[in-house]
Design a protein around this motif. Structure first.
Motif, PDB file in Angstrom:
ATOM      1  N   VAL A 293       0.832  -1.206   0.000  1.00 18.13           N
ATOM      2  CA  VAL A 293       0.000   0.000   0.000  1.00 18.13           C
ATOM      3  C   VAL A 293       0.867   1.256   0.000  1.00 18.13           C
ATOM      4  CG1 VAL A 293      -1.529   1.365   1.480  1.00 18.13           C
ATOM      5  CG2 VAL A 293      -2.071  -1.026   1.009  1.00 18.13           C
ATOM      6  N   ARG A 294       1.939   1.241   0.777  1.00 22.73           N
ATOM      7  CA  ARG A 294       2.824   2.411   0.813  1.00 22.73           C
ATOM      8  C   ARG A 294       3.451   2.663  -0.553  1.00 22.73           C
ATOM      9  NH1 ARG A 294       4.731  -0.438   5.525  1.00 22.73           N
ATOM     10  NH2 ARG A 294       3.668   0.343   7.389  1.00 22.73           N
ATOM     11  N   LEU A 295       3.810   1.582  -1.226  1.00 24.40           N
ATOM     12  CA  LEU A 295       4.479   1.709  -2.523  1.00 24.40           C
ATOM     13  C   LEU A 295       3.505   2.010  -3.653  1.00 24.40           C
ATOM     14  CD1 LEU A 295       6.953  -1.282  -2.136  1.00 24.40           C
ATOM     15  CD2 LEU A 295       7.584   1.136  -2.187  1.00 24.40           C
ATOM     16  N   ALA A 296       2.271   1.524  -3.534  1.00 21.02           N
ATOM     17  CA  ALA A 296       1.266   1.719  -4.592  1.00 21.02           C
ATOM     18  C   ALA A 296      -0.061   2.104  -3.941  1.00 21.02           C
ATOM     19  CB  ALA A 296       1.124   0.460  -5.439  1.00 21.02           C
ATOM     20  N   PRO A 297      -0.173   3.341  -3.470  1.00 14.18           N
ATOM     21  CA  PRO A 297      -1.364   3.737  -2.702  1.00 14.18           C
ATOM     22  C   PRO A 297      -2.660   3.769  -3.503  1.00 14.18           C
ATOM     23  CG  PRO A 297       0.085   5.620  -3.088  1.00 14.18           C
ATOM     24  CD  PRO A 297       0.838   4.413  -3.522  1.00 14.18           C
ATOM     25  N   ASP A 298      -2.590   3.636  -4.803  1.00 15.67           N
ATOM     26  CA  ASP A 298      -3.805   3.624  -5.619  1.00 15.67           C
ATOM     27  C   ASP A 298      -4.207   2.221  -6.066  1.00 15.67           C
ATOM     28  OD1 ASP A 298      -4.057   6.390  -5.465  1.00 15.67           O
ATOM     29  OD2 ASP A 298      -2.776   6.699  -7.211  1.00 15.67           O
ATOM     30  N   ASP A 299      -3.521   1.199  -5.552  1.00 17.23           N
ATOM     31  CA  ASP A 299      -3.824  -0.187  -5.913  1.00 17.23           C
ATOM     32  C   ASP A 299      -4.755  -0.771  -4.857  1.00 17.23           C
ATOM     33  OD1 ASP A 299      -3.947  -2.812  -6.627  1.00 17.23           O
ATOM     34  OD2 ASP A 299      -1.796  -3.104  -6.836  1.00 17.23           O
ATOM     35  N   SER A 300      -5.947  -1.132  -5.257  1.00 19.07           N
ATOM     36  CA  SER A 300      -6.971  -1.582  -4.298  1.00 19.07           C
ATOM     37  C   SER A 300      -6.700  -2.956  -3.717  1.00 19.07           C
ATOM     38  CB  SER A 300      -8.340  -1.599  -4.984  1.00 19.07           C
ATOM     39  OG  SER A 300      -8.386  -2.607  -5.991  1.00 19.07           O
ATOM     40  N   THR A 301      -5.932  -3.789  -4.421  1.00 16.38           N
ATOM     41  CA  THR A 301      -5.850  -5.201  -4.025  1.00 16.38           C
ATOM     42  C   THR A 301      -5.215  -5.400  -2.655  1.00 16.38           C
ATOM     43  OG1 THR A 301      -3.806  -5.377  -5.308  1.00 16.38           O
ATOM     44  CG2 THR A 301      -5.842  -6.102  -6.371  1.00 16.38           C
ATOM     45  N   ALA A 302      -4.162  -4.649  -2.352  1.00 21.07           N
ATOM     46  CA  ALA A 302      -3.515  -4.809  -1.051  1.00 21.07           C
ATOM     47  C   ALA A 302      -4.419  -4.298   0.069  1.00 21.07           C
ATOM     48  CB  ALA A 302      -2.176  -4.091  -1.034  1.00 21.07           C
ATOM     49  N   TYR A 303      -5.119  -3.196  -0.163  1.00 18.06           N
ATOM     50  CA  TYR A 303      -6.093  -2.722   0.824  1.00 18.06           C
ATOM     51  C   TYR A 303      -7.122  -3.816   1.111  1.00 18.06           C
ATOM     52  CZ  TYR A 303      -4.601   2.201   0.459  1.00 18.06           C
ATOM     53  OH  TYR A 303      -3.890   3.383   0.501  1.00 18.06           O
ATOM     54  N   ASN A 304      -7.663  -4.397   0.056  1.00 14.79           N
ATOM     55  CA  ASN A 304      -8.699  -5.408   0.207  1.00 14.79           C
ATOM     56  C   ASN A 304      -8.185  -6.631   0.956  1.00 14.79           C
ATOM     57  OD1 ASN A 304     -11.481  -6.379  -0.600  1.00 14.79           O
ATOM     58  ND2 ASN A 304     -10.232  -7.985  -1.516  1.00 14.79           N
ATOM     59  N   SER A 305      -6.972  -7.060   0.631  1.00  9.61           N
ATOM     60  CA  SER A 305      -6.433  -8.269   1.241  1.00  9.61           C
ATOM     61  C   SER A 305      -6.133  -8.070   2.720  1.00  9.61           C
ATOM     62  CB  SER A 305      -5.158  -8.704   0.499  1.00  9.61           C
ATOM     63  OG  SER A 305      -5.467  -9.057  -0.831  1.00  9.61           O
ATOM     64  N   ALA A 306      -5.583  -6.908   3.075  1.00 10.41           N
ATOM     65  CA  ALA A 306      -5.339  -6.623   4.491  1.00 10.41           C
ATOM     66  C   ALA A 306      -6.663  -6.545   5.245  1.00 10.41           C
ATOM     67  CB  ALA A 306      -4.557  -5.329   4.641  1.00 10.41           C
TER      68      ALA A 306
END
Length: 399
Positions: A293-306
């Motif tokens: 998320v820190r590296l790609a704050p506009d990528d939804s997948t890591a937000y969703n997985s966490a």
């Protein structure tokens, strides 16, 4: 996956005054040749300094501008490179190589339309230059003009049947179209022409993976890594194929190496997080997702997985309802509230936070997306829990 753009044949290959650069260079031609020599040894700073002197002594010659642009591109200065090629063109509007180079730099900057225009002019000036057709095709792929791109690749190959890069790049376009068999055939030819072509092995692996041949894909990535042990993309992709095969320990090793080679790879952190979660290391997975998320704050997948782990983990010490809601909402916002999986995660997060009315609302919304029978059955089971004011906890699902 994004296509890897092949190395560029810069203008430096197109212009050269005769003679060897002198240590005590005095003329513009001497400095130009000195710049070319330094460029050839990858001393780009030295090359730029020499081209600066050539330009100072003869500011009306476009060739040093064109080659200085190539050196700036090699240093990552795309704006400076474009400016130099533009000046080379101003000084000599018939400089096809300057148009060709500027087209490459514009595409690298995300200006595919400008790239296509430049490469088209390069083709008008140099109608037998295979590279200009290939470069225009790369920009067309970026625009989604796949059929037109393939036609350009066809012409590049007709002009130069030994052009391994054109076969590789046409394979990328064909693979993007879903024509995996023809893509593999093109990758085979690229590899035949250049057996040390790591990118072609990596591309063929992607095509094989799309056909379900994970073992073949991993074998190709093995070869790509043997050829280039620093090729991040092959470690990243091999890790992904190992995840698909259930080899999570192997995937963690590959993604860890990808991170060592490129600490800024959000994809590597995300894939490693998936693998850690699958090995029941929820805290390790969350740590990797947070870094993604820190590296790609506009990528939804890591937000969703966490969010899913915080909402649904069987470990009470891991669960965190408020954080789950925060991250699940962010995933929904980033996807315009159109991603069914993010909405499903938000429902679980709301339930974990004790807001069961919202959980019922969002799970119902998820069911409206008409998921598969298996996913629908799971969603209805979760919906039943939410209606009983109970959260959903599951260890077997990773997201």
């Amino acid at each position: 996956m994004k296509a890897i753009i092949r190395p560029i044949v810069f203008a430096i290959l197109g212009f050269c005054w005769p003679g060897i650069a002198s240590i005590n260079a005095q003329t513009a031609a001497d400095y130009f040749n000195q710049g070319n020599a330094k460029y050839g040894t990858k001393d780009y700073d030295g090359a730029i300094t020499a081209y600066d002197e050539a330009i100072r002594l003869n500011p009306n010659d476009g060739n040093p501008f064109a080659n200085r642009g190539a050196a700036k591109k090699a240093k990552g200065d795309l704006d400076g490179a474009i400016a130099d090629e533009t000046e080379a063109i101003r000084l000599n509007p018939q400089n096809g190589i300057a148009f060709m180079n500027r087209g490459v730099y514009r595409n690298a900057k995300g200006d595919a339309d400008g790239s296509i225009a430049d490469e088209s002019e390069a083709i008008r000036l140099m109608p037998t230059e295979a590279k200009a057709y290939n470069d225009r095709a790369i920009a067309k792929v970026a625009k989604g003009y796949l059929d037109s791109a393939i036609a350009d690749y066809d012409e590049a190959i007709r002009l130069n049947p030994q052009y391994a890069h054109a076969y590789n790049d046409r394979a990328i376009a064909r693979n993007t179209k879903g024509d995996h068999d023809q893509a593999i055939a093109d990758y085979n030819e690229a590899i035949r022409l250049n057996p040390q072509y790591a990118h072609a092995y990596d591309g063929r692996a992607e095509a094989k993976s799309a056909k379900g041949d994970l073992d073949g894909a991993i074998a190709d990535e093995n070869e790509a890594i043997r050829i280039d042990p620093n090729y991040v993309k092959s470690f990243l992709n091999r890790g992904a194929y190992k995840i698909s095969k259930g080899d999570f320990a192997g995937a963690i090793a590959d993604e860890t190496e990808a991170i060592r080679l490129d600490p800024g790879s959000s994809d590597a952190y995300f894939n490693r997080g998936l693998s850690k979660n699958s090995k029941s290391d929820a805290n390790g997975a969350i740590a990797d997702y947070l870094q993604a998320v820190r590296l790609a704050p506009d990528d939804s997948t890591a937000y969703n997985s966490a969010a899913w782990i915080w909402a649904a983990s069987s470990d009470e010490k891991v669960r965190n309802g408020p954080k789950a809601v925060e991250f699940a909402r962010k995933a929904c916002e980033l996807t315009g509230w159109k991603d069914a999986n993010a909405i499903d995660t938000l429902a679980a997060a709301c339930a974990e936070a004790g807001n069961f009315d919202e959980a019922v609302k969002w799970e119902t919304k998820y069911l409206e997306s008409k998921p598969s029978k298996k996913d629908e059955d799971g969603a209805r089971s979760r919906l039943s829990l939410y209606r009983q004011n109970k959260p959903y906890h599951e260890t077997g699902r990773s997201s």
